[in-house]
Enzyme design. Structure first.
Site, PDB file in Angstrom:
ATOM      1  N   ARG A 197      -6.220  -3.864   9.465  1.00  0.00           N
ATOM      2  CA  ARG A 197      -7.444  -5.005   9.108  1.00  0.00           C
ATOM      3  C   ARG A 197      -7.782  -5.054   9.869  1.00  0.00           C
ATOM      4  O   ARG A 197      -8.957  -5.173  10.228  1.00  0.00           O
ATOM      5  CB  ARG A 197      -6.371  -6.411   8.521  1.00  0.00           C
ATOM      6  CG  ARG A 197      -6.107  -6.166   7.091  1.00  0.00           C
ATOM      7  CD  ARG A 197      -5.451  -6.938   6.680  1.00  0.00           C
ATOM      8  NE  ARG A 197      -4.769  -7.128   7.177  1.00  0.00           N
ATOM      9  CZ  ARG A 197      -3.856  -8.413   7.228  1.00  0.00           C
ATOM     10  NH1 ARG A 197      -4.282  -9.389   6.039  1.00  0.00           N
ATOM     11  NH2 ARG A 197      -2.860  -8.260   7.493  1.00  0.00           N
ATOM     12  N   ILE A 256       6.663   6.132   4.574  1.00  0.00           N
ATOM     13  CA  ILE A 256       7.630   4.956   4.951  1.00  0.00           C
ATOM     14  C   ILE A 256       7.759   3.416   5.476  1.00  0.00           C
ATOM     15  O   ILE A 256       8.057   3.062   5.327  1.00  0.00           O
ATOM     16  CB  ILE A 256       8.325   5.632   6.834  1.00  0.00           C
ATOM     17  CG1 ILE A 256       7.330   5.974   7.266  1.00  0.00           C
ATOM     18  CG2 ILE A 256       8.995   7.158   6.453  1.00  0.00           C
ATOM     19  CD1 ILE A 256       6.986   4.046   8.434  1.00  0.00           C
ATOM     20  N   ARG A 258       6.485   1.618   1.816  1.00  0.00           N
ATOM     21  CA  ARG A 258       6.598   0.831   0.219  1.00  0.00           C
ATOM     22  C   ARG A 258       6.168   2.493  -0.687  1.00  0.00           C
ATOM     23  O   ARG A 258       5.204   2.719  -1.118  1.00  0.00           O
ATOM     24  CB  ARG A 258       6.389  -0.403  -0.133  1.00  0.00           C
ATOM     25  CG  ARG A 258       7.002  -1.455   0.661  1.00  0.00           C
ATOM     26  CD  ARG A 258       8.785  -1.179   0.128  1.00  0.00           C
ATOM     27  NE  ARG A 258       9.416  -2.186   0.629  1.00  0.00           N
ATOM     28  CZ  ARG A 258      10.086  -2.134   1.684  1.00  0.00           C
ATOM     29  NH1 ARG A 258      10.321  -1.236   2.125  1.00  0.00           N
ATOM     30  NH2 ARG A 258      10.614  -3.276   2.573  1.00  0.00           N
ATOM     31  N   HIS A 306      15.714   6.305   0.956  1.00  0.00           N
ATOM     32  CA  HIS A 306      14.851   4.759   1.182  1.00  0.00           C
ATOM     33  C   HIS A 306      16.364   4.555   2.570  1.00  0.00           C
ATOM     34  O   HIS A 306      16.312   3.782   2.467  1.00  0.00           O
ATOM     35  CB  HIS A 306      15.133   3.758   0.194  1.00  0.00           C
ATOM     36  CG  HIS A 306      14.225   3.338   1.021  1.00  0.00           C
ATOM     37  ND1 HIS A 306      13.640   1.721   0.969  1.00  0.00           N
ATOM     38  CD2 HIS A 306      13.812   2.310   2.318  1.00  0.00           C
ATOM     39  CE1 HIS A 306      12.514   0.865   1.402  1.00  0.00           C
ATOM     40  NE2 HIS A 306      13.209   1.343   2.244  1.00  0.00           N
ATOM     41  N   ILE A 307      16.171   5.630   3.555  1.00  0.00           N
ATOM     42  CA  ILE A 307      17.284   5.699   4.503  1.00  0.00           C
ATOM     43  C   ILE A 307      16.665   5.436   5.877  1.00  0.00           C
ATOM     44  O   ILE A 307      17.501   5.800   6.728  1.00  0.00           O
ATOM     45  CB  ILE A 307      18.425   6.782   4.941  1.00  0.00           C
ATOM     46  CG1 ILE A 307      17.455   7.474   4.544  1.00  0.00           C
ATOM     47  CG2 ILE A 307      18.891   6.823   3.166  1.00  0.00           C
ATOM     48  CD1 ILE A 307      18.015   9.371   4.460  1.00  0.00           C
TER      49      ILE A 307
END
Length: 340
Positions: A197, A256, A258, A306-307
Site C-alpha cells: 500500500r 508464508i 496466510r 505452518h512451521i
C-alpha cells in the site's frame, strides 16, 4: 475494620507479593520464559488442554485482568464477555492477528499486543528454504527415489529454476519480506519488485535494488513471488486464476503469509496444468490440511505444516515479548509491540 491507611498498606503488600493481577495463559505449551516473567508480578492460571478446549478457556478466563493468548483460538466477544469488564490487557503470541476481532477489542478499549518482528529471522530462513525447494523440485525428486524412478541416464532430468539473476517479487514487503530479500541478496538475484500500500523508505529500496510496482507488473515480471502479506479483506483470495494467468510459466510461488490469500482450487489447477512452475507453501487453507487434499497429489508443490516461526529460540522470544506486552498493558503503559 481497616482504616484507609491500613487498606493502602495491604494493597502495597499485595503488589509486592506479585498477586496484584490475575493473568490467564491460554495454552499449556507457552514457553516457560514468558510464564516466569508474568509470575514475578501476577497470579498466573493456565489452560491445560491440548488441543485447547474452548469450554476450559472460557471458564478460566472469567475474572482475569490480563491474557497471554497462545494459539489461534478465536479471540472475540464471546471470550471477552466471559472474561468480564475488569479485563485490562491482552497480547497474542503471534505476528498475524486475523483470528482476533480487533474492532471488538477497540470498542472495549482493551490494548492488544502481538509479536511480529521477533519471528522475522526464522520465517525468512524458512521462506528461502521453500523457494529453493520448490524451484529445484526437491519434493518431486524425493518421490522419484521413493518410487524407484531415479533416471540418472537423462541429461535434462529434473531441471529447476535458477535464483541467480532472477527477479524476486514480494506481495508485502515489511520486516519479513525485507529479511527474505536480505538473505536472497547472497544468491546474486538481479532485482526486487514489491507490491504494498505504501512505498518503503528510499534507503531500503536502494539496499535491495527494490522497486514498488502494481500487482499486475509484479505478476508479469517476477521469476519468484513471495507472499509476505497479512490476511485482510483486501488480500483474501487475491492470488486466483486471473493472477496465475498473468504469471510466467516458469514462475515459483512461495506463501508464508496466510493460506486464504491464495485461492487454493485455482492454485491446484495452475500447478496441475503447469501454468506456473511450482509452489512452496508454509500456510494453507484450511489448517490442518487433510492428508487427502488434492493439492498433495501434485509433484510440483512443497507443503509444510505452518512451521515458519517454529524454532525454540523464536518461540521463547515470542513468549517473552507477549508477557511484557501484557504486563505493560496492566499498568497502563505502552506495550512493547502493540497491534494498534
Amino acid at each position: 475494620m481497616l482504616n484507609r491507611g491500613s487498606r493502602n498498606q495491604k494493597q502495597n503488600r499485595t503488589m509486592s507479593s506479585g498477586k496484584a493481577f490475575k493473568v490467564l495463559v491460554t495454552h499449556p505449551e507457552v514457553p516457560q520464559e514468558g510464564i516466569d516473567i508474568l509470575k514475578q508480578n501476577c497470579e498466573v492460571i493456565q489452560v491445560q488442554s491440548v488441543p485447547v478446549d474452548r469450554a476450559e478457556l472460557l471458564r478460566k478466563i472469567s475474572g482475569v485482568d490480563g491474557v497471554l493468548w497462545g494459539g489461534h483460538q478465536p479471540l472475540n466477544a464471546e471470550a471477552l464477555d466471559a472474561a468480564g469488564p475488569q479485563l485490562k490487557s491482552i497480547s497474542t503470541m503471534s505476528a498475524g492477528i486475523d483470528y482476533v476481532d480487533v474492532p471488538e477489542l477497540k470498542k472495549r478499549k482493551i490494548p492488544l499486543g502481538h509479536t511480529p518482528t521477533v519471528l522475522n529471522t526464522a520465517v525468512a530462513d524458512l521462506a528461502v528454504g521453500l523457494l529453493i525447494a520448490a524451484g529445484r523440485r526437491f519434493h518431486e525428486g524425493r518421490k522419484k527415489i521413493d518410487n524407484d524412478q531415479w533416471e540418472n541416464y537423462h541429461l535434462n532430468w529434473l531441471l529447476g529454476q535458477d535464483i541467480r539473476d532472477s527477479t524476486v517479487g514480494f506481495y508485502g514487503f515489511g520486516g519479513i519480506g525485507q529479511a527474505i530479500a536480505k538473505r536472497l541478496s547472497g544468491f546474486d538475484i538481479d532485482r526486487v519488485l514489491y507490491t504494498t500500500r505504501r512505498r518503503v523508505h528510499k534507503e531500503i529500496e536502494e539496499e535491495f535494488n527494490a522497486k514498488k510496482v502494481d500487482f499486475d507488473t509484479l505478476l508479469a515480471e517476477s521469476d519468484f513471488i513471495v507472499i509476505a502479506s497479512p490476511l485482510t479483506k483486501d488480500t483474501q483470495g487475491v492470488f486466483n486464476a486471473t493472477a496465475f494467468n498473468k504469471m510466467k510459466e516458469t514462475a515459483v510461488l512461495v506463501n508464508i503469509g496466510r493460506g486464504k490469500i491464495v485461492n487454493q482450487d485455482d492454485l491446484y489447477e495452475a500447478l496441475k496444468s503447469n501454468r506456473i512452475f511450482s509452489a512452496g507453501l508454509d500456510v494453507v487453507d484450511p489448517e490442518p490440511l487433510s492428508p487427502k487434499d488434492k493439492l498433495l497429489t501434485l509433484d510440483n508443490v512443497v507443503v509444510l505444516p505452518h512451521i515458519g516461526s517454529a524454532t525454540k529460540r523464536t518461540r521463547a522470544e515470542m513468549a517473552t515479548i507477549a508477557a511484557h506486552n501484557v504486563l505493560r498493558g496492566l499498568v497502563g503503559e505502552p506495550m512493547l509491540s502493540p497491534a494498534y
